[in-house]
Design a protein around this motif. Structure first.
Motif, PDB file in Angstrom:
ATOM      1  N   VAL A  81      18.799   8.296 -70.991  1.00 56.78           N
ATOM      2  CA  VAL A  81      19.191   7.206 -71.884  1.00 56.78           C
ATOM      3  C   VAL A  81      20.214   7.695 -72.906  1.00 56.78           C
ATOM      4  CG1 VAL A  81      18.357   5.723 -73.756  1.00 56.78           C
ATOM      5  CG2 VAL A  81      17.080   5.869 -71.604  1.00 56.78           C
ATOM      6  N   ILE A  82      19.961   8.855 -73.472  1.00 55.71           N
ATOM      7  CA  ILE A  82      20.864   9.413 -74.482  1.00 55.71           C
ATOM      8  C   ILE A  82      22.240   9.692 -73.877  1.00 55.71           C
ATOM      9  CG2 ILE A  82      21.273  11.448 -75.924  1.00 55.71           C
ATOM     10  CD1 ILE A  82      18.148  11.477 -76.321  1.00 55.71           C
ATOM     11  N   GLU A  83      22.275  10.198 -72.641  1.00 55.63           N
ATOM     12  CA  GLU A  83      23.562  10.454 -71.976  1.00 55.63           C
ATOM     13  C   GLU A  83      24.321   9.150 -71.758  1.00 55.63           C
ATOM     14  OE1 GLU A  83      25.173  13.313 -71.249  1.00 55.63           O
ATOM     15  OE2 GLU A  83      23.570  14.120 -72.518  1.00 55.63           O
ATOM     16  N   ALA A  84      23.601   8.097 -71.354  1.00 56.72           N
ATOM     17  CA  ALA A  84      24.244   6.802 -71.130  1.00 56.72           C
ATOM     18  C   ALA A  84      24.796   6.234 -72.437  1.00 56.72           C
ATOM     19  CB  ALA A  84      23.265   5.830 -70.490  1.00 56.72           C
ATOM     20  N   LEU A  85      24.043   6.354 -73.493  1.00 55.87           N
ATOM     21  CA  LEU A  85      24.506   5.870 -74.793  1.00 55.87           C
ATOM     22  C   LEU A  85      25.716   6.672 -75.273  1.00 55.87           C
ATOM     23  CD1 LEU A  85      21.077   5.296 -76.593  1.00 55.87           C
ATOM     24  CD2 LEU A  85      22.637   3.538 -75.754  1.00 55.87           C
ATOM     25  N   LYS A  86      25.676   7.967 -75.048  1.00 58.36           N
ATOM     26  CA  LYS A  86      26.787   8.832 -75.449  1.00 58.36           C
ATOM     27  C   LYS A  86      28.061   8.438 -74.706  1.00 58.36           C
ATOM     28  CE  LYS A  86      25.765  13.149 -75.811  1.00 58.36           C
ATOM     29  NZ  LYS A  86      25.443  14.563 -75.471  1.00 58.36           N
ATOM     30  N   ALA A  87      27.936   8.120 -73.425  1.00 61.65           N
ATOM     31  CA  ALA A  87      29.102   7.741 -72.622  1.00 61.65           C
ATOM     32  C   ALA A  87      29.740   6.454 -73.139  1.00 61.65           C
ATOM     33  CB  ALA A  87      28.691   7.564 -71.161  1.00 61.65           C
ATOM     34  N   GLU A  88      28.947   5.613 -73.790  1.00 63.97           N
ATOM     35  CA  GLU A  88      29.459   4.348 -74.324  1.00 63.97           C
ATOM     36  C   GLU A  88      29.784   4.438 -75.819  1.00 63.97           C
ATOM     37  OE1 GLU A  88      30.162   1.647 -72.613  1.00 63.97           O
ATOM     38  OE2 GLU A  88      29.483   2.522 -70.710  1.00 63.97           O
ATOM     39  N   GLY A  89      29.681   5.643 -76.372  1.00 59.96           N
ATOM     40  CA  GLY A  89      29.946   5.817 -77.793  1.00 59.96           C
ATOM     41  C   GLY A  89      28.863   5.244 -78.686  1.00 59.96           C
ATOM     42  N   LEU A  90      27.666   5.121 -78.157  1.00 62.61           N
ATOM     43  CA  LEU A  90      26.563   4.493 -78.880  1.00 62.61           C
ATOM     44  C   LEU A  90      25.486   5.485 -79.312  1.00 62.61           C
ATOM     45  CD1 LEU A  90      26.131   1.345 -76.596  1.00 62.61           C
ATOM     46  CD2 LEU A  90      27.197   1.428 -78.859  1.00 62.61           C
ATOM     47  N   GLU A  91      25.712   6.761 -79.110  1.00 61.22           N
ATOM     48  CA  GLU A  91      24.694   7.762 -79.448  1.00 61.22           C
ATOM     49  C   GLU A  91      24.349   7.685 -80.933  1.00 61.22           C
ATOM     50  OE1 GLU A  91      23.828  12.562 -78.896  1.00 61.22           O
ATOM     51  OE2 GLU A  91      25.881  11.801 -78.891  1.00 61.22           O
ATOM     52  N   GLY A  92      23.046   7.641 -81.219  1.00 63.36           N
ATOM     53  CA  GLY A  92      22.590   7.614 -82.595  1.00 63.36           C
ATOM     54  C   GLY A  92      22.538   6.234 -83.224  1.00 63.36           C
ATOM     55  N   THR A  93      22.943   5.208 -82.457  1.00 59.06           N
ATOM     56  CA  THR A  93      22.969   3.851 -83.017  1.00 59.06           C
ATOM     57  C   THR A  93      21.737   3.030 -82.666  1.00 59.06           C
ATOM     58  OG1 THR A  93      24.138   2.908 -81.111  1.00 59.06           O
ATOM     59  CG2 THR A  93      25.486   3.850 -82.880  1.00 59.06           C
ATOM     60  N   ILE A  94      20.969   3.484 -81.672  1.00 55.34           N
ATOM     61  CA  ILE A  94      19.805   2.735 -81.191  1.00 55.34           C
ATOM     62  C   ILE A  94      18.583   3.645 -81.225  1.00 55.34           C
ATOM     63  CG2 ILE A  94      18.795   1.493 -79.235  1.00 55.34           C
ATOM     64  CD1 ILE A  94      21.616   0.820 -78.326  1.00 55.34           C
ATOM     65  N   PRO A  95      17.488   3.258 -81.881  1.00 54.25           N
ATOM     66  CA  PRO A  95      16.284   4.096 -81.913  1.00 54.25           C
ATOM     67  C   PRO A  95      15.614   4.176 -80.537  1.00 54.25           C
ATOM     68  CG  PRO A  95      15.859   1.981 -82.963  1.00 54.25           C
ATOM     69  CD  PRO A  95      17.332   2.025 -82.677  1.00 54.25           C
ATOM     70  N   ILE A  96      15.074   5.364 -80.228  1.00 51.72           N
ATOM     71  CA  ILE A  96      14.476   5.645 -78.920  1.00 51.72           C
ATOM     72  C   ILE A  96      13.154   6.363 -79.132  1.00 51.72           C
ATOM     73  CG2 ILE A  96      14.816   6.790 -76.683  1.00 51.72           C
ATOM     74  CD1 ILE A  96      17.848   7.003 -77.506  1.00 51.72           C
ATOM     75  N   VAL A  97      12.137   5.981 -78.348  1.00 56.63           N
ATOM     76  CA  VAL A  97      10.889   6.734 -78.322  1.00 56.63           C
ATOM     77  C   VAL A  97      10.619   7.191 -76.890  1.00 56.63           C
ATOM     78  CG1 VAL A  97       9.859   5.619 -80.331  1.00 56.63           C
ATOM     79  CG2 VAL A  97       9.512   4.614 -78.060  1.00 56.63           C
ATOM     80  N   ALA A  98       9.858   8.276 -76.771  1.00 53.91           N
ATOM     81  CA  ALA A  98       9.628   8.878 -75.455  1.00 53.91           C
ATOM     82  C   ALA A  98       8.180   9.354 -75.347  1.00 53.91           C
ATOM     83  CB  ALA A  98      10.614  10.011 -75.214  1.00 53.91           C
ATOM     84  N   TYR A  99       7.913  10.213 -74.367  1.00 57.72           N
ATOM     85  CA  TYR A  99       6.536  10.645 -74.078  1.00 57.72           C
ATOM     86  C   TYR A  99       6.586  11.971 -73.324  1.00 57.72           C
ATOM     87  CZ  TYR A  99       1.601   9.135 -73.732  1.00 57.72           C
ATOM     88  OH  TYR A  99       0.247   8.985 -73.908  1.00 57.72           O
ATOM     89  N   ASP A 100       5.724  12.891 -73.639  1.00 60.39           N
ATOM     90  CA  ASP A 100       5.451  14.179 -72.971  1.00 60.39           C
ATOM     91  C   ASP A 100       5.461  15.351 -73.933  1.00 60.39           C
ATOM     92  OD1 ASP A 100       4.867  13.267 -70.461  1.00 60.39           O
ATOM     93  OD2 ASP A 100       6.768  13.844 -69.549  1.00 60.39           O
ATOM     94  N   GLY A 101       6.282  15.292 -75.000  1.00 64.24           N
ATOM     95  CA  GLY A 101       6.285  16.379 -75.967  1.00 64.24           C
ATOM     96  C   GLY A 101       6.930  17.647 -75.454  1.00 64.24           C
ATOM     97  N   ASN A 102       7.928  17.511 -74.570  1.00 68.36           N
ATOM     98  CA  ASN A 102       8.656  18.685 -74.079  1.00 68.36           C
ATOM     99  C   ASN A 102       9.428  19.351 -75.217  1.00 68.36           C
ATOM    100  OD1 ASN A 102       7.775  18.297 -71.450  1.00 68.36           O
ATOM    101  ND2 ASN A 102       9.537  17.035 -70.903  1.00 68.36           N
ATOM    102  N   PRO A 103       9.705  20.647 -75.109  1.00 64.35           N
ATOM    103  CA  PRO A 103      10.404  21.350 -76.200  1.00 64.35           C
ATOM    104  C   PRO A 103      11.724  20.696 -76.605  1.00 64.35           C
ATOM    105  CG  PRO A 103       9.508  22.938 -74.651  1.00 64.35           C
ATOM    106  CD  PRO A 103       9.277  21.587 -74.044  1.00 64.35           C
ATOM    107  N   GLU A 104      12.523  20.270 -75.621  1.00 66.72           N
ATOM    108  CA  GLU A 104      13.806  19.645 -75.938  1.00 66.72           C
ATOM    109  C   GLU A 104      13.593  18.340 -76.711  1.00 66.72           C
ATOM    110  OE1 GLU A 104      14.139  21.890 -72.034  1.00 66.72           O
ATOM    111  OE2 GLU A 104      12.731  20.465 -72.950  1.00 66.72           O
ATOM    112  N   ALA A 105      12.584  17.579 -76.297  1.00 65.57           N
ATOM    113  CA  ALA A 105      12.310  16.309 -76.965  1.00 65.57           C
ATOM    114  C   ALA A 105      11.820  16.525 -78.395  1.00 65.57           C
ATOM    115  CB  ALA A 105      11.289  15.513 -76.163  1.00 65.57           C
TER     116      ALA A 105
END
Length: 370
Positions: free
Chosen positions: A256-280
């Protein structure tokens, strides 16, 4: 935990004595029976160890398998003594690999497994029982399949109560959206229990937010690339109507973040996720993600294999345990920016030490069916 250790030691002593007497009488080379006919001497021998899972490229599954390897090392073995049965997201391969492993080791096996989808769990556990092996499953099984109906060979099933944590992340998301707007959900494999529960959690939260519209909910199969493609299609279809994104796992959020970045929208839409991976977790600390949910896959991976192993060698008899020790929830922790640094220090920068003989310590009670 039940007081079975002393009984096990006494049984083991008697079994070894009987085995030696049988060998002296010329009976040691007789073929040992399979399945329920396997005697204590056979059960006490080293079972072959395996973890059956989707892939190790995912940080989540890498943590699961690392926990399994740590349990194996606690036995004085090496990581190589645990076989990885990688199903690559195929239920057919999952079943075929497990059957091949059982045949190779004449059923003398202890296996931990995610069956990939719920319907596959039954043929998997039935194959293990028929061979005389022992298995513990996680995440996926149908509601009508229970270890106590199969017998001791189906040792346990662990899942996570995802509906409530997913609802909590949705409520956090809706608050960040100002209580109004449009949300999209990118889910896992439709036949996966966690995918169903995480979408249900979102829908539960929506009941209290009449000004928030669920624009769309589609499966991304837990996959980053598919999630990026799906999010790109959502952006094309809904545009600026999307003011929040609810992701079924961290891998999906990365897409999702990559798709938003491609459209210049990174950081403009709040996102929640699941799993607690180190990167997340790092993304939560940086503000890229609002929250993720940690299910302690390292402990889950280790304890699932530990349960199968100890049942196989006769340390305990699963059928003598209460139902909440046969089917139980694993732990969940929601990670937000307020506590992400402390969480990272405890679970990522260092790995907690677990007692693999404490089978149900961190678990979260017996599974409840609706």
């Amino acid at each position: 935990m039940s007081t079975f250790i002393k009984d096990f030691i006494e049984r083991e002593t008697v079994s070894r004595r009987n085995f030696l007497l049988a060998s002296a009488a010329g009976l040691g080379s007789m073929a040992l029976p399979m399945a329920m006919g396997r005697d204590a001497a056979m059960a006490a021998e080293n079972p072959a160890l395996a973890w059956s899972y989707r892939d190790r490229a995912s940080a989540y599954w890498n943590a699961v398998v690392s926990g399994g390897e740590n349990f194996v090392e606690s036995l004085g073995k090496t990581k190589a003594d645990m076989t990885s049965l990688i199903n690559e997201g195929s239920s057919e391969k999952s079943l075929a690999d497990i059957k091949a492993f059982l045949a190779k080791n004449s059923g003398n096996c202890a296996i931990a497994c995610d069956a990939n989808d719920s319907p596959n769990a039954r043929p998997v556990v039935e194959a293990v029982k028929a061979s005389g092996g022992y298995i513990s499953t996680i995440w996926n099984k149908t509601d009508d399949l229970h270890p106590w109906d199969i017998g001791d060979n189906y040792v346990s099933h662990m899942t996570w109560s995802d509906e409530k944590p997913a609802e909590e992340t949705a409520r956090l998301l809706f608050a960040a959206m100002g209580g109004k707007g449009g949300v999209v959900h990118l889910g896992g494999i439709p036949a996966n229990n966690p995918a169903v529960e995480r979408l249900n959690g979102l829908k539960n939260a929506l009941k209290d937010f009449p000004e928030i519209e669920l624009l769309d909910a589609q499966p991304a199969d837990w996959d980053t690339t598919k999630a990026a493609e799906l999010m790109a299609s959502f952006i094309t279809r809904y545009g600026d109507k999307i003011t929040g994104v609810h992701c079924a796992n961290d891998n999906i959020a990365y897409g999702v973040i990559e798709a938003l970045k491609a459209e210049g929208l990174e950081g403009t839409i709040p996102i929640v996720a699941y799993d607690g991976n180190p990167e997340a977790v790092q993304m939560v600390m940086d503000g890229t993600l609002l929250a993720t949910v940690f299910t302690n896959p390292y402990w889950g991976g280790g304890i699932s294999l530990a349960l199968a192993y100890h049942a196989a060698i006769g340390t305990f008899k699963p059928s003598e345990e209460p139902h909440e020790h046969r089917e139980f929830y694993g732990p969940t922790v929601m990670v937000t920016k307020d506590d992400a640094a402390a969480f990272k220090a405890k679970y990522i920068d260092s790995t907690p030490t677990y007692d693999w003989n404490d089978f149900w310590g961190p678990s979260n009670g017996g599974i409840v069916y609706k």
